[in-house]
Design a protein around this motif. Structure first.
Motif, PDB file in Angstrom:
ATOM      1  N   ASN A 135       9.747  13.100  -0.982  1.00  0.00           N
ATOM      2  CA  ASN A 135       8.539  12.721  -1.662  1.00  0.00           C
ATOM      3  C   ASN A 135       7.623  12.093  -1.164  1.00  0.00           C
ATOM      4  O   ASN A 135       6.413  11.980  -1.642  1.00  0.00           O
ATOM      5  N   LEU A 136       7.908  10.924   0.094  1.00  0.00           N
ATOM      6  CA  LEU A 136       7.454   9.677   0.928  1.00  0.00           C
ATOM      7  C   LEU A 136       5.982  11.163   0.860  1.00  0.00           C
ATOM      8  O   LEU A 136       5.666  11.825   1.798  1.00  0.00           O
ATOM      9  N   ILE A 137       4.637  10.041   0.701  1.00  0.00           N
ATOM     10  CA  ILE A 137       3.167  10.086   1.440  1.00  0.00           C
ATOM     11  C   ILE A 137       3.683   9.384   3.226  1.00  0.00           C
ATOM     12  O   ILE A 137       3.777   8.548   3.163  1.00  0.00           O
ATOM     13  N   THR A 138       3.116  10.741   3.365  1.00  0.00           N
ATOM     14  CA  THR A 138       2.955  10.405   4.837  1.00  0.00           C
ATOM     15  C   THR A 138       1.712  10.503   5.690  1.00  0.00           C
ATOM     16  O   THR A 138       1.558  10.186   6.568  1.00  0.00           O
ATOM     17  N   GLN A 139       0.899  11.098   4.863  1.00  0.00           N
ATOM     18  CA  GLN A 139      -0.478  10.765   5.678  1.00  0.00           C
ATOM     19  C   GLN A 139      -1.435   9.537   4.558  1.00  0.00           C
ATOM     20  O   GLN A 139      -1.462   9.558   3.648  1.00  0.00           O
ATOM     21  N   LEU A 140      -1.657   8.602   5.942  1.00  0.00           N
ATOM     22  CA  LEU A 140      -3.005   7.511   5.203  1.00  0.00           C
ATOM     23  C   LEU A 140      -4.281   7.377   5.752  1.00  0.00           C
ATOM     24  O   LEU A 140      -4.209   7.743   6.946  1.00  0.00           O
ATOM     25  N   PRO A 141      -4.613   6.685   5.601  1.00  0.00           N
ATOM     26  CA  PRO A 141      -5.126   6.674   4.373  1.00  0.00           C
ATOM     27  C   PRO A 141      -4.867   7.557   2.752  1.00  0.00           C
ATOM     28  O   PRO A 141      -4.997   9.007   3.641  1.00  0.00           O
ATOM     29  N   TYR A 142      -4.810   7.448   1.539  1.00  0.00           N
ATOM     30  CA  TYR A 142      -4.014   8.244   0.487  1.00  0.00           C
ATOM     31  C   TYR A 142      -5.199   7.658  -0.759  1.00  0.00           C
ATOM     32  O   TYR A 142      -4.851   6.321  -0.368  1.00  0.00           O
ATOM     33  N   LEU A 143      -5.456   8.867  -1.295  1.00  0.00           N
ATOM     34  CA  LEU A 143      -5.641   8.002  -2.617  1.00  0.00           C
ATOM     35  C   LEU A 143      -4.862   8.407  -3.396  1.00  0.00           C
ATOM     36  O   LEU A 143      -4.915   9.674  -3.928  1.00  0.00           O
ATOM     37  N   ASN A 144      -4.501   7.531  -4.209  1.00  0.00           N
ATOM     38  CA  ASN A 144      -3.302   7.774  -5.446  1.00  0.00           C
ATOM     39  C   ASN A 144      -4.365   8.631  -6.281  1.00  0.00           C
ATOM     40  O   ASN A 144      -4.927   8.347  -6.848  1.00  0.00           O
ATOM     41  N   PRO A 145      -3.417   9.289  -7.244  1.00  0.00           N
ATOM     42  CA  PRO A 145      -3.778  10.367  -8.409  1.00  0.00           C
ATOM     43  C   PRO A 145      -4.944   8.981  -9.654  1.00  0.00           C
ATOM     44  O   PRO A 145      -5.362   9.039 -10.329  1.00  0.00           O
ATOM     45  N   PHE A 146      -4.542   7.723  -9.450  1.00  0.00           N
ATOM     46  CA  PHE A 146      -5.042   6.508 -10.176  1.00  0.00           C
ATOM     47  C   PHE A 146      -6.452   5.806  -9.597  1.00  0.00           C
ATOM     48  O   PHE A 146      -7.012   5.606 -10.463  1.00  0.00           O
ATOM     49  N   GLY A 147      -7.114   6.733  -8.575  1.00  0.00           N
ATOM     50  CA  GLY A 147      -8.229   5.954  -7.411  1.00  0.00           C
ATOM     51  C   GLY A 147      -7.597   4.632  -5.984  1.00  0.00           C
ATOM     52  O   GLY A 147      -9.274   4.411  -6.109  1.00  0.00           O
ATOM     53  N   LEU A 148      -6.079   4.689  -6.209  1.00  0.00           N
ATOM     54  CA  LEU A 148      -5.859   3.423  -5.945  1.00  0.00           C
ATOM     55  C   LEU A 148      -5.678   3.981  -4.288  1.00  0.00           C
ATOM     56  O   LEU A 148      -5.253   4.975  -3.802  1.00  0.00           O
ATOM     57  N   LYS A 149      -6.081   3.014  -3.600  1.00  0.00           N
ATOM     58  CA  LYS A 149      -6.693   3.703  -2.048  1.00  0.00           C
ATOM     59  C   LYS A 149      -5.157   2.582  -1.195  1.00  0.00           C
ATOM     60  O   LYS A 149      -5.767   1.778  -0.448  1.00  0.00           O
ATOM     61  N   TYR A 150      -4.640   3.621  -0.837  1.00  0.00           N
ATOM     62  CA  TYR A 150      -3.608   3.087  -0.444  1.00  0.00           C
ATOM     63  C   TYR A 150      -3.948   3.012   1.694  1.00  0.00           C
ATOM     64  O   TYR A 150      -4.484   4.022   2.323  1.00  0.00           O
ATOM     65  N   ASP A 151      -4.125   1.826   2.033  1.00  0.00           N
ATOM     66  CA  ASP A 151      -5.356   1.402   3.264  1.00  0.00           C
ATOM     67  C   ASP A 151      -4.352   2.122   4.339  1.00  0.00           C
ATOM     68  O   ASP A 151      -4.929   2.964   5.351  1.00  0.00           O
ATOM     69  N   SER A 152      -2.862   1.921   5.071  1.00  0.00           N
ATOM     70  CA  SER A 152      -2.276   1.988   6.064  1.00  0.00           C
ATOM     71  C   SER A 152      -1.174   1.865   6.367  1.00  0.00           C
ATOM     72  O   SER A 152      -0.191   0.864   5.412  1.00  0.00           O
ATOM     73  N   GLY A 153      -0.539   2.403   7.121  1.00  0.00           N
ATOM     74  CA  GLY A 153       0.961   2.279   7.564  1.00  0.00           C
ATOM     75  C   GLY A 153       1.475   3.616   8.045  1.00  0.00           C
ATOM     76  O   GLY A 153       1.292   4.861   8.219  1.00  0.00           O
ATOM     77  N   ASN A 154       2.843   3.205   7.934  1.00  0.00           N
ATOM     78  CA  ASN A 154       3.773   4.710   7.925  1.00  0.00           C
ATOM     79  C   ASN A 154       4.547   4.307   7.672  1.00  0.00           C
ATOM     80  O   ASN A 154       5.479   3.605   7.750  1.00  0.00           O
ATOM     81  N   TYR A 155       5.129   4.508   6.402  1.00  0.00           N
ATOM     82  CA  TYR A 155       6.449   4.826   5.300  1.00  0.00           C
ATOM     83  C   TYR A 155       7.563   5.408   6.167  1.00  0.00           C
ATOM     84  O   TYR A 155       8.635   4.371   6.029  1.00  0.00           O
TER      85      TYR A 155
END
Ligand code: MCN
Ligand code: MO
Length: 729
Positions: A373-393
């Protein structure tokens, strides 16, 4: 370079040698002591308040009743109950006396006649809106729907659909120092000493209420014995104290007793999540529908915590079909507001419980389910509009997985000896750097010493040391020559404060930018003193050098030349002074992330013991690993408290059953355990100093990891915080 080094805390000497100055250590002649008479019942109509006997007591100067001040998201009966009592602890009267014990004795003589009203304590009961918490008002103070994708459709196409109710109880933030205030009225001005997370916020709040009665208000943050989010927003007692000092034109001091603080300090958490979620057979989370009920207590200022929890509900996972129905309900309890983590721990508890439950139901490995389920591409816009900025989860999860597997190994061995042990892992996403911006001024004094003034208001985190490291590196001076000061509205024009794990990043970057600006000024002044062209000069290691001539001047020399007689200065074009101010803020919030792994045991007496604990964080550049690590350690211990010990409990009539440190258990040195910490620096923020915050992360990561470990130890699903003795059979 100081950045990256484990420099010892500059701020500690005064505390460990007993010369800290908390509010109650500050004395002004002629001070009146204020004692608050509080409600002993949870809901009632006030018929009459008789203060005549209290006024007769020798030493009592006045009694205040019925004070109401209109203030955002506070009830009509604020800061005092004038006609309706809304919770146990609600201020009803304030006694002012020349001695604090006289004031508290006189409080017993205040007679309140009232007519009891039915109270509503349980938030789910409150949602039915039958018994009203506030007369004439709907209990549903706040309602909002967050929707993304098509969750119903996604559920109908899922292989499994599960339902669960997660309960996160209220907690008391438990700082070592309870709240307090000293308000000094001086010739039409107010000087207010506060135990606060933000001197500037406090000034702005007080101005909104008293600005037309005084010329100005200056707020000074005294030393603060812990706050944990609960000393940011204004309190009834603070307004009552300031009102009294204006009225009597005298200094007035109010210091909460511990039992008062339990009833007066805003409680934290207090959320229920009734969740329906779906998954595919391979563990892919398809949708979440969540009815989120937040137990606001008697005021509605805590609703934003539900908004944070709702929008963070997807966590670090790809799920895009969600609906969160938020209900903020009034109850006859102490108002609710932020506690370390503020909305993110609630969200993480829900999404991490969901990951573990999916793995149990589908008999899959919990790490594999997370990876799927993990997000692997960043930056990522979450479904409620939050922008996850950076990293390698994924990278961080893989590191945590190694620890997890080794703990599993140990657990198997211990289980074979009959011990009830379990391993839990959590992965969490943090969101920080709230608040528009922060300010910093950097000055060089005549002796060459550097002084940094910040708009943030640290209170135990170690920020003085962290920011001194940043400035010392930028200016090329010794960290011992950099002093960081804060917490006085007369020191710096405007600022915000210390909350949302923002101080190092925002104030630190402002200090960095101010230092850069200051270096330009140093160069220009040096050019004049050295009779050189500024382009020829270079700033290096606290010195200005002319590589061509070999000539150089240290900052100390420049600073003292700068003080030369008027003629000496004004003969030059550059104006004197070595000082620069800068501001720093982000367009977007930053998103640090981390993982916690624990090996825990439930012994025969159902006592929880942590056998091993490991935390990994990625907060971009770590300025001082020791400071960051100690934040993690403190946060893990608080998270442990929240998971197995701490709970604010009211009876059905609204009496607070856990209103002192005997009935409300916080972790002590006895329960503390060893915590190992590691950090990555892959998720950099886009600030000049690419840091993110660490002040709250551990309170987010701990509960889901710990509850999972306990669940595995006892072999029974756990869905509430804290887990109680009866859960651990
Ligand atoms: N740090 C670092 N490198 C980074 C980020 C931080 O070295 N990239 C260091 C800083 O220098 C600082 C500490 O870590 O010493 C925390 O910094 P930061 O993450 O910026 O958080 P704040 O200073 O803004 O602190 C606020 C945060 C919050 S929101 C709560 S609640 C909380 C917490 O801090 N309350 C606390 N930790 C607390 N610790 C104490 N002792 N007392 C409280 O009331
Ligand atoms: Mo906070």
């Amino acid at each position: 370079m100081y950045i990256g080094q484990r420099i010892k805390r500059k701020e500690d000497l005064k505390f460990i040698t007993g010369s800290g100055r908390y509010i109650d250590d500050i004395e002004y002649p002629g001070t009146l002591y204020l004692y608050i008479v509080r409600s002993q019942i949870s809901h009632a109509r006030i018929k009459k308040i008789d203060v005549s006997d209290a006024l007769k007591v020798n030493g009592v100067v006045g009694v205040i009743t019925g004070l109401t001040i209109p203030f955002e998201n506070r009830p009509n009966n604020w800061p005092m109950a004038k006609d309706e009592i809304l919770y146990v602890g609600h201020p009803i009267a304030a006694i002012l006396a020349t001695d604090r014990y006289v004031a508290s004795d006189a409080a017993d003589l205040v007679q309140v006649e009232y007519e009891e009203l039915p109270a509503v304590i349980d938030p789910e009961e409150a949602l039915k809106d039958k018994v009203k918490a506030v007369e004439g008002k709907s209990n549903v103070a706040y309602k909002k729907e967050y929707k993304a994708g098509d969750p119903e459709d996604a559920l109908s196409h899922s292989d499994v659909v599960l339902e669960e109710k997660f309960e996160i109880s209220r907690v008391y933030p438990s700082p070592m120092e309870p709240r307090g205030l000293l308000s000094v009225y001086q010739e039409g001005n107010l000087l207010v000493y506060a135990s606060t997370q933000s001197a500037h916020y406090m000034r702005r709040y007080l101005l909104s209420a008293f600005g037309n009665q005084v010329k100005d208000i200056r707020v000074i943050q005294a030393d603060v014995g812990g706050a944990f989010g609960a000393k940011l927003f204004p309190y009834a007692e603070e307004f009552i104290t300031v009102y009294s000092s204006v009225k009597y034109k005298r200094p007035v001091k109010w210091i909460a007793l511990r039992s008062e603080d339990f009833r007066g300090m805003y409680h934290g958490r207090g959320q229920i999540h009734k969740v329906k979620f779906g998954a595919k057979r391979d563990g892919t989370l398809t949708a979440i529908i969540d009815d989120l009920i937040i137990d606001l207590g008697a005021a509605s200022h805590g609703t934003y915590l539900a908004d944070i929890a709702a929008t963070m509900l997807p966590g670090p996972y790809k799920v895009r079909n969600l609906r969160v129905n938020v209900y903020g309900v009034y109850t006859n309890k102490t108002p609710l507001d932020q506690y370390r983590g503020a909305g993110r721990p609630e969200a993480a508890f829900v999404y991490e419980r969901i990951m573990d439950i999916i793995s149990d139901e589908l008999k899959l490995d919990p790490i594999e389910v997370r990876k799927r389920n993990l997000i692997t591409q960043l930056p990522y816009l979450n479904p409620f509009g939050l922008k996850y900025d950076s990293g390698n989860y994924l990278h961080l999860l893989e590191k945590a997985e190694k620890v997890y597997r080794s703990y599993e190994e140990k657990a198997r061995e211990l289980r074979s000896k009959g011990r009830r042990v379990g391993v839990g892992l959590s992965l969490y996403l943090e969101q920080n750097n709230f608040g528009p911006w922060e300010s910093a001024s950097v000055r060089i004094k005549a002796d060459g010493k550097v002084q940094v003034i910040i708009g943030a208001s640290p209170h135990g985190q170690g920020t003085e040391t962290g920011i001194a490291q940043i400035v010392a590196d930028e200016l090329g001076v010794s960290v011992d020559d950099v002093e960081v000061i804060w917490g006085d509205t007369a020191l710096i024009g405007e600022g915000f404060g210390t909350y949302g794990s923002r101080s190092l990043t925002l104030a630190g970057n402002a200090a960095l930018l101010a230092s850069r600006r200051l270096k330009d000024k140093i160069l220009r002044l040096a050019a004049q003193f050295m009779k050189s062209d500024v382009q020829e000069l270079e700033y290096k290691d606290g010195k200005v050098v002319n590589p061509k001539t070999g000539q150089s001047m240290s900052i100390k020399e420049i600073a003292s030349r700068n003080m030369a007689s008027l003629g000496g200065i004004w003969a030059f074009k550059e104006e004197p002074g070595l000082e620069a101010t800068a501001y720093f803020g982000f367009d977007n919030l930053t998103y640090p992330y981390g993982a916690h792994v624990t090996l825990a045991e439930v012994d025969d007496s159902r006592k929880v013991k942590i056998l091993d604990y490991y935390a990994i964080d990625d907060i971009g550049t770590v300025v001082n690993p020791m400071l960051a690590e100690t934040q993690v350690i403190g946060g893990v211990i608080q998270g442990f408290g929240e998971s197995v010990l701490e709970e604010i409990v009211y009876d059905k009539d609204g009496n607070l059953l856990t209103g002192n440190l005997f009935d409300y258990a916080i972790p002590t040195a006895v329960e503390a355990f060893n915590i190992k910490w590691e950090y990555l620096e892959e998720g950099k923020s886009d600030a000049p100093l690419p840091a993110k915050g660490i002040g709250e992360g551990a309170t987010i990561g701990t509960p889901p990891a710990l509850i999972r470990a306990l669940e595995k130890a006892i072999g029974k699903r756990l869905t509430r915080l804290p887990s109680k003795l009866e859960d651990l059979i």
